[in-house]
Write an enzyme that holds these catalytic residues in place. Structure first.
Site, PDB file in Angstrom:
ATOM      1  N   GLU A  92       0.940  -1.081   0.134  1.00  0.00           N
ATOM      2  CA  GLU A  92      -0.004  -0.113  -0.071  1.00  0.00           C
ATOM      3  C   GLU A  92       1.077   1.251  -0.174  1.00  0.00           C
ATOM      4  OE1 GLU A  92      -4.054  -1.419   2.383  1.00  0.00           O
ATOM      5  OE2 GLU A  92      -2.243  -0.722   3.655  1.00  0.00           O
ATOM      6  N   CYS A 105       3.346   8.716   0.253  1.00  0.00           N
ATOM      7  CA  CYS A 105       3.983   8.065   1.531  1.00  0.00           C
ATOM      8  C   CYS A 105       4.061   6.600   1.022  1.00  0.00           C
ATOM      9  CB  CYS A 105       2.892   7.955   2.672  1.00  0.00           C
ATOM     10  SG  CYS A 105       3.515   6.949   3.959  1.00  0.00           S
ATOM     11  N   CYS A 112       6.308  -5.761   8.046  1.00  0.00           N
ATOM     12  CA  CYS A 112       7.372  -5.239   8.649  1.00  0.00           C
ATOM     13  C   CYS A 112       8.030  -6.389   9.866  1.00  0.00           C
ATOM     14  CB  CYS A 112       6.976  -3.956   9.474  1.00  0.00           C
ATOM     15  SG  CYS A 112       8.231  -3.141  10.255  1.00  0.00           S
ATOM     16  N   CYS A 116       5.876  -3.402  15.783  1.00  0.00           N
ATOM     17  CA  CYS A 116       5.527  -2.453  16.788  1.00  0.00           C
ATOM     18  C   CYS A 116       3.952  -2.783  17.210  1.00  0.00           C
ATOM     19  CB  CYS A 116       5.443  -1.246  16.205  1.00  0.00           C
ATOM     20  SG  CYS A 116       7.443  -0.501  16.058  1.00  0.00           S
ATOM     21  N   CYS A 119       0.907  -0.828  15.405  1.00  0.00           N
ATOM     22  CA  CYS A 119       0.936  -0.722  13.925  1.00  0.00           C
ATOM     23  C   CYS A 119       0.338  -1.831  13.260  1.00  0.00           C
ATOM     24  CB  CYS A 119       2.471  -0.585  13.791  1.00  0.00           C
ATOM     25  SG  CYS A 119       2.869  -0.591  11.920  1.00  0.00           S
ATOM     26  N   SER A 191      11.697   7.936   7.418  1.00  0.00           N
ATOM     27  CA  SER A 191      11.414   7.786   8.736  1.00  0.00           C
ATOM     28  C   SER A 191      11.828   6.438   9.140  1.00  0.00           C
ATOM     29  CB  SER A 191       9.873   7.905   8.923  1.00  0.00           C
ATOM     30  OG  SER A 191       9.559   7.584  10.273  1.00  0.00           O
ATOM     31  N   ASN A 290      -3.701   6.667  16.067  1.00  0.00           N
ATOM     32  CA  ASN A 290      -4.517   6.119  15.285  1.00  0.00           C
ATOM     33  C   ASN A 290      -5.126   4.870  15.734  1.00  0.00           C
ATOM     34  OD1 ASN A 290      -4.777   8.367  13.324  1.00  0.00           O
ATOM     35  ND2 ASN A 290      -2.959   7.709  12.693  1.00  0.00           N
ATOM     36  N   CYS A 333      -1.028   6.999   9.863  1.00  0.00           N
ATOM     37  CA  CYS A 333       0.290   6.552  10.518  1.00  0.00           C
ATOM     38  C   CYS A 333      -0.255   5.227  11.258  1.00  0.00           C
ATOM     39  CB  CYS A 333       0.868   7.351  11.234  1.00  0.00           C
ATOM     40  SG  CYS A 333       1.873   8.511  10.423  1.00  0.00           S
TER      41      CYS A 333
HETATM   42  S1  SF4 Z   1       5.697   1.451  13.139  1.00  0.00           S
HETATM   43 FE1  SF4 Z   1       6.921   1.127  11.403  1.00  0.00          FE
HETATM   44  S2  SF4 Z   1       8.881  -0.020  12.344  1.00  0.00           S
HETATM   45 FE2  SF4 Z   1       7.046  -0.217  13.556  1.00  0.00          FE
HETATM   46  S3  SF4 Z   1       5.988  -2.102  12.833  1.00  0.00           S
HETATM   47 FE3  SF4 Z   1       5.119  -0.487  11.856  1.00  0.00          FE
HETATM   48  S4  SF4 Z   1       6.244  -0.194  10.178  1.00  0.00           S
HETATM   49 FE4  SF4 Z   1       7.534  -1.461  11.129  1.00  0.00          FE
END
Ligand code: SF4
Length: 348
Positions: A92, A105, A112, A116, A119, A191, A290, A333
């Protein structure tokens, strides 16, 4: 061997082919002009190339290999695109228009590995790195879909860009080159949650690029819970790398801090952050969290965000609050990856 993707290539990459078919080297620039400036999607459009040469070209190359699965437009003007890659994985990216600035973006990985817990991408796991052409093609396809010139890029989509450094920097060359997108490096932001060695390498190789470090916590205990990679690269190591980056580039680093209710938004953390940052050439960007499916993190209230910002400001730490874009389409985000699951019945 299959056809190679022209999107992501620069004139120098085309010279061996051009020599092989006995054409003049200036043809390479003509081809990349068609790709990046005219956003051509077929060889027939390349009218200033001889027909026989176009046929040779089509025998070896294709133009773009990502398929647009869906696009969703937010009420605030942001648009989220879901592309299918050649191995049927999906990625995406988000277009964020603001006056004359057309920001995309971009994603650097499918999923990933950092994981985190706030996320959606991190919660989805990691599948693979994107290659340079898959990174470039996101911006190229958005430009094509919208007939707009993309002039600003942020690597804040899916993935940790510095864990895919080689492909990232090859894509950066295409974005920066006058034969590519011609985007000034100062209009590109990377970032990262912080890989010290790569932060320093980036400062050496791309000193004009904007660096944003996602800190999210002022101490290791708290950050270990928010960004698992902190166990490998704790805050003092990261800040040392940031200091070195600032020394080499003379450029201010943005420090991102997403705010979550009763996790990292209490006043004492604001004061701890001040002690950590005082004297550094840093600007803090507060990001109201978010909501993310499957995450128990609750976004901080507007009041808490304002209080946190005020404490930093009163203590002379430059701070802004990021205006969240695309929340209604899960493009803000930390929210990317949700569409893919829904569109494809969670088959990833
Ligand atoms: S915030 Fe960034 S580094 Fe952390 S899991 Fe999501 S995409 Fe990966």
């Amino acid at each position: 061997m299959g056809h190679k993707n022209l999107v992501g290539l620069l004139p120098a990459d085309l010279l061996p082919f051009i020599r092989k078919v006995g054409e003049s080297p200036y043809r390479a620039e003509q081809i990349t002009r068609w790709i990046y400036q005219h956003q051509a999607s077929s060889f027939e459009e390349m009218k200033n190339l001889p027909i026989a040469f176009r046929e040779n070209l089509a025998g070896e190359y294709l133009i773009g290999q990502e398929r647009l699965l869906t696009q969703q437009r937010s009420q605030d003007g942001a648009t989220k695109y879901l592309f299918e890659l050649k191995d049927r994985k999906a990625v995406e990216c988000v277009l964020i228009p603001h006056r004359k600035r057309m920001t995309v973006c971009l994603s650097s990985q499918v999923g990933c590995p950092v994981g985190c817990p706030f996320c959606a991408t991190g919660l989805s796991g990691f599948q693979r790195n994107l290659d340079f052409s898959e990174i470039v093609e996101q911006a190229w396809r958005v430009g094509q879909e919208t007939s707009q010139k993309i002039n600003n890029l942020v690597f804040m989509g899916m993935g940790e860009p510095l864990l895919n450094y080689e492909q990232l920097t090859r894509a950066l060359k295409v974005f920066q080159s006058p034969h590519g997108f011609g985007i000034g490096v100062r209009h590109i932001t990377i970032s990262t949650v912080g890989i010290p060695e790569k932060i320093i390498q980036l400062a050496n190789e791309w000193p004009q690029i904007n660096l944003a470090l996602s800190l999210h916590a002022p101490n290791n205990d708290l950050r270990n819970r928010l960004v698992p990679l902190n166990q490998a690269f704790p805050i003092p190591l990261l800040l040392r790398a940031v200091d070195e980056s600032i020394k080499k580039t003379g450029r201010r680093v943005t420090l991102e801090y997403a705010l979550w209710k009763d996790i990292n938004d209490q006043r004492e953390y604001a004061y701890e952050l001040i002690s950590l940052l005082r004297g550094r050439l840093i600007h803090v960007n507060l990001i109201p969290g978010n909501p993310v499916l499957r995450s128990s993190f609750i976004p901080s209230s507007g009041q808490r965000v304002m209080t946190f910002a005020r404490i930093l400001e009163e203590n002379k730490i430059p701070v802004t609050i990021r205006q969240s874009r695309g929340q209604d389409i899960e493009a803000a985000c930390g929210e990317l990856y949700a569409t893919q699951k829904k569109e494809r019945g969670g088959s990833q």
